[in-house]
Design a protein around this motif. Sequence first.
Motif, mmCIF file in Angstrom:
data_model
loop_
_atom_site.group_PDB
_atom_site.id
_atom_site.type_symbol
_atom_site.label_atom_id
_atom_site.label_comp_id
_atom_site.label_asym_id
_atom_site.label_seq_id
_atom_site.Cartn_x
_atom_site.Cartn_y
_atom_site.Cartn_z
ATOM 1 N N THR A 143 -6.369 -3.326 46.842
ATOM 2 C CA THR A 143 -5.319 -3.707 46.518
ATOM 3 C C THR A 143 -4.941 -4.821 47.004
ATOM 4 N N THR A 144 -3.819 -5.620 46.763
ATOM 5 C CA THR A 144 -2.619 -6.781 47.422
ATOM 6 C C THR A 144 -1.629 -6.813 46.146
ATOM 7 N N VAL A 145 -0.347 -6.097 47.427
ATOM 8 C CA VAL A 145 0.978 -6.570 45.802
ATOM 9 C C VAL A 145 1.624 -6.536 46.509
ATOM 10 N N TRP A 146 2.654 -7.968 45.750
ATOM 11 C CA TRP A 146 3.504 -8.382 46.353
ATOM 12 C C TRP A 146 5.208 -7.730 45.810
ATOM 13 N N LEU A 199 3.450 -8.963 41.473
ATOM 14 C CA LEU A 199 1.904 -9.855 41.705
ATOM 15 C C LEU A 199 1.254 -8.386 42.028
ATOM 16 N N SER A 200 0.209 -8.127 41.495
ATOM 17 C CA SER A 200 -0.512 -6.714 41.584
ATOM 18 C C SER A 200 -2.245 -7.643 41.650
ATOM 19 N N VAL A 201 -3.086 -7.435 43.096
ATOM 20 C CA VAL A 201 -4.178 -8.520 42.780
ATOM 21 C C VAL A 201 -5.117 -7.219 43.411
ATOM 22 N N THR A 202 -6.226 -6.852 42.137
ATOM 23 C CA THR A 202 -7.136 -5.924 42.908
ATOM 24 C C THR A 202 -8.677 -6.479 42.842
ATOM 25 N N VAL A 203 -9.582 -5.907 44.061
ATOM 26 C CA VAL A 203 -10.904 -6.192 43.790
ATOM 27 C C VAL A 203 -12.162 -5.235 43.252
ATOM 28 N N ASP A 218 4.171 -8.975 36.641
ATOM 29 C CA ASP A 218 5.668 -8.517 36.097
ATOM 30 C C ASP A 218 6.404 -9.685 35.839
ATOM 31 N N ALA A 219 5.758 -9.032 33.954
ATOM 32 C CA ALA A 219 6.195 -10.953 33.341
ATOM 33 C C ALA A 219 7.279 -10.896 32.683
#
Length: 135
Positions: free
Chosen positions: A27-30, A42-46, A107-108
């Motif tokens: 997981t990478t988060v900003w 933003l959170s991207v999970t692979v 985060d919309a």
Amino acid sequence: MTFPHLPGGLGEMASFDSEDDGTQISTTVWESPVPEGSAVDLSVTVVRSERFTDPQAFHDWLVPWQERPAEEAAYEATTINGRAAWLGRDQVLWLVRPGLGATATVDATRIDAASLPSLAQAAHETGSEAAATAK
């Protein structure tokens, strides 16, 4: 995985890896500062697992694993690079290939969720596994 089409206005990046029942999770988060402290932009999970044999198997594992409230876990079927995918109000999830899935959540309230399909479309696998898959 590489995500070359990220939305603008993201804060600082942090990454971490974990495992859950044999599934490898990266997981990478900003995060950006907010008056209350910090918030995830933003959170991207692979995720990697042999159990992800098709898009539906990935969906059926990921949705309960996330433990999101039902109103947040409402998805519409769509396609990403010709494969089945799901789009929610703040998230997209898709199977990159058998054994490899990804999800991106924004985060919309601060990042336009309309950027999610293009983020997913531009994402691609890198490294030795991608080369082996392409052969």
